[in-house]
Scaffold this motif. Sequence first.
Motif, PDB file in Angstrom:
ATOM      1  N   UNK A  22       0.826  -1.213   0.000  1.00  0.00           N
ATOM      2  CA  UNK A  22       0.000   0.000   0.000  1.00  0.00           C
ATOM      3  C   UNK A  22       0.859   1.263   0.000  1.00  0.00           C
ATOM      4  N   UNK A  23       1.988   1.223   0.721  1.00  0.00           N
ATOM      5  CA  UNK A  23       2.884   2.384   0.743  1.00  0.00           C
ATOM      6  C   UNK A  23       3.460   2.636  -0.642  1.00  0.00           C
ATOM      7  N   UNK A  24       3.827   1.567  -1.345  1.00  0.00           N
ATOM      8  CA  UNK A  24       4.368   1.724  -2.699  1.00  0.00           C
ATOM      9  C   UNK A  24       3.318   2.295  -3.650  1.00  0.00           C
ATOM     10  N   UNK A  25       2.077   1.852  -3.514  1.00  0.00           N
ATOM     11  CA  UNK A  25       1.000   2.394  -4.350  1.00  0.00           C
ATOM     12  C   UNK A  25       0.793   3.874  -4.047  1.00  0.00           C
ATOM     13  N   UNK A  26       0.832   4.226  -2.761  1.00  0.00           N
ATOM     14  CA  UNK A  26       0.684   5.640  -2.381  1.00  0.00           C
ATOM     15  C   UNK A  26       1.828   6.468  -2.953  1.00  0.00           C
ATOM     16  N   UNK A  81       3.709  10.671  -6.723  1.00  0.00           N
ATOM     17  CA  UNK A  81       4.855  11.026  -7.558  1.00  0.00           C
ATOM     18  C   UNK A  81       6.198  10.990  -6.869  1.00  0.00           C
ATOM     19  N   UNK A  82       6.334  10.156  -5.841  1.00  0.00           N
ATOM     20  CA  UNK A  82       7.616  10.029  -5.154  1.00  0.00           C
ATOM     21  C   UNK A  82       8.481   9.025  -5.915  1.00  0.00           C
ATOM     22  N   UNK A  83       9.596   9.481  -6.474  1.00  0.00           N
ATOM     23  CA  UNK A  83      10.463   8.648  -7.296  1.00  0.00           C
ATOM     24  C   UNK A  83      11.894   8.657  -6.769  1.00  0.00           C
ATOM     25  N   UNK A  84      12.689   7.745  -7.270  1.00  0.00           N
ATOM     26  CA  UNK A  84      14.115   7.753  -6.953  1.00  0.00           C
ATOM     27  C   UNK A  84      14.766   8.982  -7.584  1.00  0.00           C
ATOM     28  N   UNK A  88      10.585   0.706  -5.309  1.00  0.00           N
ATOM     29  CA  UNK A  88      10.385  -0.735  -5.176  1.00  0.00           C
ATOM     30  C   UNK A  88      10.469  -1.087  -3.696  1.00  0.00           C
ATOM     31  N   UNK A  89      10.129  -2.318  -3.350  1.00  0.00           N
ATOM     32  CA  UNK A  89      10.210  -2.731  -1.952  1.00  0.00           C
ATOM     33  C   UNK A  89      11.654  -2.673  -1.457  1.00  0.00           C
ATOM     34  N   UNK A  90      12.613  -2.992  -2.351  1.00  0.00           N
ATOM     35  CA  UNK A  90      14.026  -2.918  -1.977  1.00  0.00           C
ATOM     36  C   UNK A  90      14.437  -1.478  -1.679  1.00  0.00           C
TER      37      UNK A  90
END
Length: 215
Positions: free
Chosen positions: A72-76, A81-84, A97-99
């Motif tokens: 759910x955190x990754x979907x949020x 728009x939070x990206x590397x 990603x989860x990593x």
Amino acid sequence: VLEGMAEYFSEELSRKTRRGMRESAYKGLCTGGILPIGYLVGPDKRYRLDPAAAPLVRELFKRYAAGERVKDILQWSQAVGLHTQPTRKAPAGMPLSSTTLHHMLSNKKYIGTLSFDGVTVPGALPRIVDDALFAKCQERIEERKVILKSTKADKEYLLTGKLTCGKCGAFLFGDSGANAQGAVYRYYACSTRKSGRSCDCKRWRKEDLESLILD
């Protein structure tokens, strides 16, 4: 002789370079590499907060500490728009990603601590999360490690990841022991007590607890 001299100068240059980077770390300056999400580097090579990403990183820590699922955190994060950080291969950054998420949650730069080559400098960069929130996330990470380890070790513990200790709130996980005759007994145990921290929750016999809940 020439090869030996070349090797010597190469090693000497490497030592000088690392010494210079350690001195930069002592001064709180950026030592290179990909920046953590939520930070920028100014012309003076000092870290500063990214006004757009830093609040989102803080919210990510809060969601994880509150027990929200990684999925759910990754979907949020993708929705907001939070990206590397941008790279040559990905100029606009990549979705988390989860990593990446777990690396962020363990990165002490978010509490202002800079580490490089044995050098640790607290307060070297502006913090994004406070110590209490960071510590809460580390506790949950350790609990998840215990759960995953016990799940891989024995698939027969039906309630792993579904029970929490009534005294400290930590997860219960599958554990086992054997008596002098070699008979194996299986339990559910509090992860806080198992890790040596203070909790006096007793262990529950696996068969008794599963039967009670299933009934």
